[in-house]
Design a protein around this motif. Sequence first.
Motif, PDB file in Angstrom:
ATOM      1  N   SER A 274       0.759  -1.247  -0.131  1.00 50.28           N
ATOM      2  CA  SER A 274      -0.001   0.113   0.235  1.00 50.28           C
ATOM      3  C   SER A 274       0.879   1.406   0.023  1.00 50.28           C
ATOM      4  N   ASP A 275       1.908   1.192   0.636  1.00 52.00           N
ATOM      5  CA  ASP A 275       2.973   2.433   0.682  1.00 52.00           C
ATOM      6  C   ASP A 275       4.188   1.962   0.154  1.00 52.00           C
ATOM      7  N   ILE A 276       4.586   2.139  -1.249  1.00 48.92           N
ATOM      8  CA  ILE A 276       5.514   1.488  -2.047  1.00 48.92           C
ATOM      9  C   ILE A 276       6.856   2.092  -1.380  1.00 48.92           C
ATOM     10  N   ASP A 277       6.688   3.452  -1.120  1.00 50.06           N
ATOM     11  CA  ASP A 277       8.022   4.175  -0.516  1.00 50.06           C
ATOM     12  C   ASP A 277       8.520   3.500   0.886  1.00 50.06           C
ATOM     13  N   GLU A 278       7.533   3.113   1.792  1.00 46.74           N
ATOM     14  CA  GLU A 278       8.097   2.276   2.840  1.00 46.74           C
ATOM     15  C   GLU A 278       8.458   1.110   2.370  1.00 46.74           C
ATOM     16  N   PHE A 279       8.092   0.268   1.510  1.00 44.70           N
ATOM     17  CA  PHE A 279       8.567  -0.974   1.152  1.00 44.70           C
ATOM     18  C   PHE A 279      10.251  -0.753   0.662  1.00 44.70           C
ATOM     19  N   LYS A 280      10.331   0.414  -0.185  1.00 45.26           N
ATOM     20  CA  LYS A 280      11.616   0.735  -0.918  1.00 45.26           C
ATOM     21  C   LYS A 280      12.565   0.860   0.483  1.00 45.26           C
ATOM     22  N   GLU A 281      12.360   1.521   1.391  1.00 46.07           N
ATOM     23  CA  GLU A 281      13.122   1.976   2.378  1.00 46.07           C
ATOM     24  C   GLU A 281      13.545   0.508   3.136  1.00 46.07           C
ATOM     25  N   TYR A 282      12.494  -0.129   3.685  1.00 51.25           N
ATOM     26  CA  TYR A 282      13.099  -1.268   4.307  1.00 51.25           C
ATOM     27  C   TYR A 282      13.796  -2.339   3.662  1.00 51.25           C
ATOM     28  N   LEU A 283      13.421  -2.414   2.162  1.00 49.21           N
ATOM     29  CA  LEU A 283      14.139  -3.405   1.375  1.00 49.21           C
ATOM     30  C   LEU A 283      15.618  -2.944   1.188  1.00 49.21           C
ATOM     31  N   SER A 284      15.732  -1.693   1.190  1.00 47.20           N
ATOM     32  CA  SER A 284      17.294  -0.884   1.358  1.00 47.20           C
ATOM     33  C   SER A 284      17.724  -1.440   2.483  1.00 47.20           C
ATOM     34  N   TYR A 285      17.320  -1.339   3.691  1.00 51.55           N
ATOM     35  CA  TYR A 285      18.059  -1.938   4.934  1.00 51.55           C
ATOM     36  C   TYR A 285      18.400  -3.215   5.018  1.00 51.55           C
ATOM     37  N   CYS A 329      15.611 -11.459   1.468  1.00 56.96           N
ATOM     38  CA  CYS A 329      15.513 -10.130   1.887  1.00 56.96           C
ATOM     39  C   CYS A 329      14.081  -9.526   1.411  1.00 56.96           C
ATOM     40  N   THR A 330      13.549 -10.102   0.317  1.00 54.04           N
ATOM     41  CA  THR A 330      12.217  -9.823   0.011  1.00 54.04           C
ATOM     42  C   THR A 330      11.206 -10.176   0.979  1.00 54.04           C
ATOM     43  N   ALA A 331      11.273 -11.340   1.539  1.00 56.26           N
ATOM     44  CA  ALA A 331      10.231 -11.832   2.507  1.00 56.26           C
ATOM     45  C   ALA A 331      10.221 -11.220   3.838  1.00 56.26           C
ATOM     46  N   THR A 430      20.387 -10.422   9.175  1.00 55.94           N
ATOM     47  CA  THR A 430      20.119 -10.132  10.611  1.00 55.94           C
ATOM     48  C   THR A 430      19.324  -9.104  10.677  1.00 55.94           C
ATOM     49  N   GLU A 431      18.854  -8.480   9.730  1.00 54.53           N
ATOM     50  CA  GLU A 431      18.063  -7.106   9.792  1.00 54.53           C
ATOM     51  C   GLU A 431      16.648  -7.758  10.522  1.00 54.53           C
ATOM     52  N   ASP A 432      16.035  -6.575  11.183  1.00 48.23           N
ATOM     53  CA  ASP A 432      14.811  -7.025  11.857  1.00 48.23           C
ATOM     54  C   ASP A 432      13.791  -7.162  10.775  1.00 48.23           C
ATOM     55  N   PRO A 433      12.768  -8.108  10.915  1.00 56.41           N
ATOM     56  CA  PRO A 433      11.567  -8.341   9.745  1.00 56.41           C
ATOM     57  C   PRO A 433      10.750  -7.203  10.027  1.00 56.41           C
TER      58      PRO A 433
END
Length: 532
Positions: A274-285, A329-331, A430-433
């Motif tokens: 729903s918020d694609i910018d949020e997905f981009k931010e977490y994927l980059s982490y 990373c995606t999951a 090890t990134e937080d899910p």
Amino acid sequence: MKYLPQLSKEELQFICSLIPHQNAISYFSRYPKEFAKVRRGFRPNKLTKRHVEYILLNFHNHNFISNLIEQHIHDWVSITQEQINMCIQEGNSKEVAIIKALSQSNFSNNTQLYFKLVNENYSEEYIGFLSAFINIYKETSVIKEVKENIEKELRLLESDLRTLKVNLDSSRGKQRDSVEEQLKKSSAEINEIKKKIVAVEDYADTIDDNQKRIEFLLNENAMLQKKIEIMSGELSEIKDACILTEKNESIRIEIDQEQIIENISELPIPKSPSDIDEFKEYLSYNLENIGLTKNTEYFRLLIEHLSEVLFQGFPIIISHKVGLNLIKCTANTLIGNQNAKMLVYYQNITSTHINHFFSTADRIVGLANFLGNFNETELIPIFEKHRDKIIFLTVAYNRTLNYVSKEFLEYCRYLNLDRISALSLTVNLTEDPSSLEEQSKVFELNYEWNRYQRILKQILMELDFRQSLVERYCSYVKNEDDLCRLLAFEILPYCTDVLQINPYNISNQLNKYAGHAGRCPIKNLLLGWFAQ
């Protein structure tokens, strides 16, 4: 109506041979500038008939030449159809009208071509039947003309003979002997002509018999047509009776068809955050966590590309090592854990097993080593039924795709990140899910052409991609950023790793846009990755 596209090479040659030499010369002379574009340095009035036919045949795709050929064909067809209609109005049957009209037309030696041009379909036997009668009718016309000419000549000679007799009666001496000799000569000529007339009349009788035979056969044909109509009616009644006896079976089939249509209409729609910018931010982490560097030239492009490719509903073809890291990373970004299910190919696995696996799996799934081992045409309908999942197809070697039909790429996205070394390493994430809310969303393609689509199309055509795949790739491009991402992560690595070719050695447009002197913003990255 355009006639030329319908013609074979032999039919075109036949048409060109019929166009009057003087008509073509006059046409060329009226439009000298247009003619010069076809045959520069030639004068129309110096062209021989053979040279004209060569020009018509070999330059028929040129508008100037095609207009001339099309106009002649149109005129010939129109005149022939008018003649047929006129014969029918005079009381002739349609078959007789066709025979009479075609025997006097430019199609008399190629009846099949006429029916092809007017889009009337007849069997080869029927066309052969008409062609034979047309030839007989032409012979009849020629014989009648010969007979008329001979009879005309005979009347002239008889008139001369009467004149000579009058002169003979009034002549004396040498003059009389000369007239007698001329009279004998004329009498002999008359006797010869009379013999010819007898022979022609005998042949004409034969032709008349053939014409009567034609009329008889045409009448027989009409009677057979009526019988066919009667039998067709009887057959229709039998079919109606069969329909009544098969009513229950038909109802069952209709129910099955409705169920199929209902199932197709219920195919799932792809999902997207729903918020694609949020997905981009977490994927980059997550990507940074496994070793990717944020300030590299490709990092932003990669995040943008993944945020589009992952949510289109297309399976993603990717190398196995890179695929495992990207799946984790995606999951971990999307569904709150990194443990996505992966089905590895084994012998005797069926499409039923694969479909069951998808039905019981979570949002993100993978198939390993299926390409090259399993019939990919069986995979396509399964993918369609599970478009709400993110599906990864991993391959051990990129060259494996050489053993898969190129058409299969139209149902998938090929993603190659092998040049990003951190993605090929075995590392712990090890990134937080995180768990993101999603919604159904249909991916919108771009069919309004822009300059970047034109650049991409030229590159793909020079690299010999399938036309349908060219159109698909171009529909992804809305701006220069889209073009750069496709070149970096799909098209150029496919050329180097799958096709084993250097794209810079083949595509002039690629060199112009992304070469050393090009204006592509990531040309140095592309040259470093793919110009070696």
